[in-house]
Design a protein around this motif. Structure first.
Motif, short mmCIF file in Angstrom:
data_model
loop_
_atom_site.label_atom_id
_atom_site.label_comp_id
_atom_site.label_asym_id
_atom_site.label_seq_id
_atom_site.Cartn_x
_atom_site.Cartn_y
_atom_site.Cartn_z
N GLU A 268 0.88 -1.17 0.00
CA GLU A 268 0.00 0.00 0.00
C GLU A 268 0.92 1.22 0.00
O GLU A 268 1.39 1.67 1.05
CB GLU A 268 -0.91 -0.02 1.22
N SER B 143 3.23 -0.37 4.71
CA SER B 143 1.88 -0.92 4.85
C SER B 143 1.54 -1.77 3.64
O SER B 143 2.10 -1.58 2.54
CB SER B 143 0.85 0.20 4.99
N ARG C 294 -1.81 -3.99 1.58
CA ARG C 294 -3.25 -4.18 1.40
C ARG C 294 -3.51 -5.66 1.13
O ARG C 294 -2.86 -6.26 0.26
CB ARG C 294 -3.76 -3.34 0.24
N VAL D 114 -6.03 -3.08 5.33
CA VAL D 114 -4.69 -2.49 5.25
C VAL D 114 -3.99 -2.75 6.57
O VAL D 114 -4.56 -2.52 7.65
CB VAL D 114 -4.74 -0.98 4.95
N ASP E 2 -11.15 -0.75 -8.22
CA ASP E 2 -10.38 -1.64 -7.35
C ASP E 2 -10.79 -3.09 -7.50
O ASP E 2 -9.95 -3.99 -7.48
CB ASP E 2 -10.56 -1.21 -5.89
#
Length: 633
Positions: free
Chosen positions: A48, A67, A69, A84, A556
Motif C-alpha cells: 500500500e 503498509s 493491502r 490495510v 479496485d
C-alpha cells in the motif's frame, strides 16, 4: 486498530521491495484480529504505497513506514474484507466488508480453480452433456473463467465463474487443441454447485494436435543457426541497490506486485524527474464471438486474475540473453504465506544500433555513436496466453514499453464469421488485447499540463501559394472532461506533457511526448456490458488529477463489477488539469484476427508506446557518449 506487540519491521525506503518477513507479519496481524479462519484465503496482497508527497519527502536512509493491502475471501460464505496492515507497527489499520452487488468481487484464486472439475463432475447436466458427446469426464479438463456481469436472473451479488471443457487425450496432450464446443457451465463458486448448463448441440471435437513441444510435431531442428553470444568483459554498466537502479544518467526504483507486475518509480534523467510511477494497471481481452456459449468471454487479466502472481522464473539463455541481473519478487499465496518468485525480473543492457551519425561534406568530419538501452522485464503466463512486459530506457532520454503476446490462442470448435480456422475444424475467435498504462508524470516537477499536438494541412492560398505548407496545432487539455482522447495516426497525433513553470534555453516549456501506436481501442458496442466495465479501453488517452486512491482504471474490484468504476467515475469531477499534478492513462494493444501461423503456438506479437523528450533538453543529450573502442572516426 488491532496490534501485535512484536519488534518493528523496517525498510530503508517506502518503495523498497517487499520482503518475506513483511508478508509473514501481515498474516500474523490479520490472524490476531480474528480475520483468518479455516476457510479464509488471500485474494489479493500488495504494498500500500504512501501518497507521492510522503515518498518524495522521505529522508535518505531513514526508516520507512511500510503498509500492505490484503483482500480476504471466505470460501465458505463468499464474504470478503478489504484490509490495510502496517507491517512497521504490526497493526491493522483498516478493515471493511465488500458489497459484491455494488462493488464487485475479489479476484478468482487458485483455491477455486482447484475444485472446479469436481463441481462439474457432480452435475448430472454436465455429465449428460459429456455422455452425449461420447466423452469420459476424466478426459475433460475444465477451464473456469471470469463470469462478467449480465442481466441473467439470480446472478447478481453471487460469486460465479463460467467453465468450458477441453478434451485431453493423455498427460502430455495440450487440451487447447480439443475444445468441447456448444457447452458451458455456470458455476456458483461459494456453494460449489452448477447453476446451469447450456448445451446448444454436439459439435465435433477437433482432432488436430496442439503438442508444439512434441519432437514429432516440431520436426528436425535447423542446423544452420550459429550461436550468438553477448558479453560485457568489464561487467554491467548499471547498479541495483535495494530496488534502486542507476544506469548512465538514469536513476529509478523498481517494484513488483501481483496485480500490475513490474512497476517503475521515481524515473529521473540527469537528476531531473520525468515520471513518478509507471505501470500497466489493467488489461482486458474482449472476445468477438456472440454465440450463446461464448458471448460473455471478456477477461481482465490484471483485475480478475492478479496475473503477475504467476510470473515466470526467468532462465539465462532462454528468456534473457547477455550479462543479466535478476531480481526476485515476493508475493503471498492463498493462505497468506510468503512466496518468492526467483528471477522474476530480468535486467540487462543491449546494443540498439546507431545512436547518431554524420559524415560531413564540408569538413570531412565522420562521427558515429552506438545506441544502447537498459531492459527491465518480466514474463507471466495466464491460462492459454503468455505476456512479456519490457521497459526500455535509452541513452537519449527515451522511455519505451513493449508488450509481447505469445502462447496459445483460445480455441473453439466452430470456425466461422467470428473465428479463424487455424487447423482443420479448429477455430480461434477474434479478440483484442487492450492494456492500460498508468503514467504518473512529474516532468521537471509536479506542475504539468497536457497538450494534444498534431499535423495540420494548410490550404493552398495566400501565404501558401504553392500548397507545400503544413503546420502543427497544439491544444491544451485543461479539464478532465476534455482529456478523453482517441489516437489519430493520420494526423500524427501525440500528447505533450509540459511543465508550466520551467522552460528550456529557448524559452519553451520543457516536456515529454507520448507517442501512441494508434491501433483500435475497444470495438464492443457502447451499450454492451463489457463497454460499461472496461470504459477505460474506449479511449486511447485519459488524463486525471493525481489522487493516491485512484490506482486502477476499471476500479479496485473488477471481478463481477457492474461497471462505471474507475476512470468514468473519477473524471465526472471534471477537475482542472492545467499546471497540476497529472496522471496519464494510455490504452494500447492488439486486435487479433488469428492466423494459421499462430497455431499450435503463437509467435510473439508486439504492442506498446514511447515517451520521448521534446524540449526537455537544450540540445542532443548524448554528445558525451563515447565512441566504440574501435575507431569510428
Amino acid at each position: 486498530m488491532t496490534a501485535v506487540q512484536e519488534p518493528r519491521t523496517t525498510a530503508s525506503h517506502p518503495l523498497a521491495p517487499t520482503t518475506e518477513a513483511e508478508v509473514t507479519v501481515v498474516r500474523e496481524v490479520l490472524a490476531a484480529a480474528g480475520l483468518l479462519t479455516e476457510h479464509v484465503r488471500f485474494a489479493f496482497f500488495a504494498p500500500e504505497e504512501p501518497p507521492k508527497s510522503e515518498v518524495l519527502a522521505h529522508p535518505d536512509g531513514a526508516d520507512a513506514e511500510r503498509s500492505f493491502r490484503a483482500v480476504l475471501l471466505d470460501l465458505g460464505t463468499g464474504r470478503s474484507h478489504d484490509t490495510v496492515v502496517s507491517a512497521t507497527r504490526r497493526e491493522l489499520v483498516s478493515c471493511r466488508e465488500l458489497e459484491p452487488e455494488r462493488e464487485g468481487q475479489p479476484p478468482i484464486i487458485d483455491s477455486e480453480f482447484e475444485f472446479i472439475e469436481d463441481v462439474l463432475n457432480a452435475s448430472p447436466d454436465w455429465l449428460a452433456a459429456l455422455e452425449k458427446r461420447g466423452l469420459e469426464p476424466a478426459s475433460v479438463r475444465a477451464v473456469p473463467l471470469s463470469a462478467g456481469v449480465y442481466d441473467i436472473p439470480g446472478e447478481k451479488g453471487r460469486r460465479l465463474a463460467r467453465a468450458f471443457g477441453f478434451r485431453q487425450d493423455h498427460e502430455a496432450d495440450h487440451a487447447w487443441a480439443h475444445p468441447v464446443d456448444g457447452l458451458v457451465a455456470y458455476v456458483d463458486l461459494t456453494a460449489r454447485t452448477v447453476d446451469r448448463v447450456i448445451d446448444t448441440g454436439v459439435v465435433p471435437v477437433p482432432a488436430t494436435s496442439g503438442n508444439f513441444d512434441d519432437p514429432a510435431v516440431q520436426g528436425e531442428h535447423m542446423t544452420s543457426l550459429k550461436p550468438i553470444e553477448i558479453t560485457q568483459p568489464e561487467g554491467r554498466s548499471f547498479t541495483v541497490t535495494d530496488g534502486r537502479v542507476r544506469w548512465g544518467k538514469w536513476d529509478l526504483r523498481v517494484g513488483f506486485n501481483e496485480r500490475e507486475g513490474l512497476t517503475l518509480h521515481q524515473i529521473a534523467f540527469d537528476e531531473r524527474p520525468i515520471c513518478y510511477r509507471a505501470s500497466v494497471a489493467e488489461m482486458v481481452v474482449p472476445y468477438a464471438d456472440p454465440a450463446p456459449v461464448r458471448f460473455w468471454q471478456n477477461y481482465f487479466d490484471c483485475g480478475e486474475y492478479m496475473f503477475a502472481r504467476y510470473a515466470d522464473s526467468l532462465q539465462l539463455g532462454c528468456d534473457c540473453l547477455g550479462d543479466i541481473h535478476y531480481l526476485d519478487a515476493v508475493v503471498a499465496d492463498d493462505l497468506g504465506n510468503p512466496r518468492t518468485i526467483s528471477n522474476a525480473i530480468c535486467m540487462h543492457e543491449e546494443d540498439h544500433g546507431v545512436l547518431w551519425k554524420h559524415t560531413d561534406i564540408f569538413t570531412g568530419a565522420r562521427e558515429v555513436r552506438r545506441q544502447r538501452r537498459l531492459v527491465i522485464s518480466f514474463f507471466t503466463p495466464i491460462g492459454n496466453y503468455d505476456y512479456g512486459f519490457y521497459w526500455y530506457l535509452y541513452l537519449d532520454g527515451t522511455i519505451e514499453l513493449e508488450c509481447k503476446a505469445t502462447g496459445i490462442v483460445f480455441t473453439s470448435g466452430t470456425p466461422g464469421e467470428y473465428a479463424t480456422e487455424v487447423a482443420p475444424g479448429l477455430g480461434a475467435p477474434f479478440h483484442q488485447h487492450l492494456f492500460s498504462a498508468r503514467l504518473d508524470m512529474t516532468v521537471d516537477g509536479t506542475a504539468n499540463a497536457v497538450e494534444e499536438v498534431e499535423a495540420v494541412r494548410v490550404p493552398m492560398g495566400e501565404g501558401n501559394a504553392h500548397g507545400n505548407a503544413f503546420a502543427r496545432s497544439a491544444t491544451r487539455l485543461t479539464r478532465e472532461s476534455q482529456a478523453q482522447r482517441d489516437a489519430d495516426p493520420g494526423s500524427g497525433r501525440v500528447w505533450h506533457v509540459v511543465n508550466t513553470e520551467r522552460t528550456n534555453a529557448l524559452g519553451r516549456p520543457v516536456g515529454y511526448v507520448l507517442h501512441p501506436h494508434g491501433q483500435p481501442t475497444l470495438l464492443a458496442d457502447p451499450a454492451s456490458s463489457i463497454h460499461a466495465r472496461a470504459t477505460f479501453a474506449s479511449k486511447a488517452l485519459w488524463v486525471t488529477r493525481y489522487d493516491p486512491a485512484q490506482r486502477y482504471p476499471a476500479g479496485d474490484f473488477v471481478n463481477q463489477n457492474p461497471g462505471g468504476d474507475g476512470l468514468p467515475s473519477w473524471v465526472a469531477a471534471d477537475r482542472d488539469l492545467d499546471g497540476q499534478d497529472v496522471v496519464l492513462w494510455h490504452t494500447f494493444g492488439l486486435t487479433h484476427f488469428p492466423r494459421p501461423e499462430d497455431w499450435p503456438v503463437m509467435p510473439v506479437d508486439y504492442t506498446g508506446f514511447v515517451l520521448k523528450p521534446a524540449g526537455f533538453f537544450d540540445r542532443n543529450p548524448t554528445l558525451d557518449v563515447p565512441p566504440a573502442p574501435t575507431s569510428c572516426h
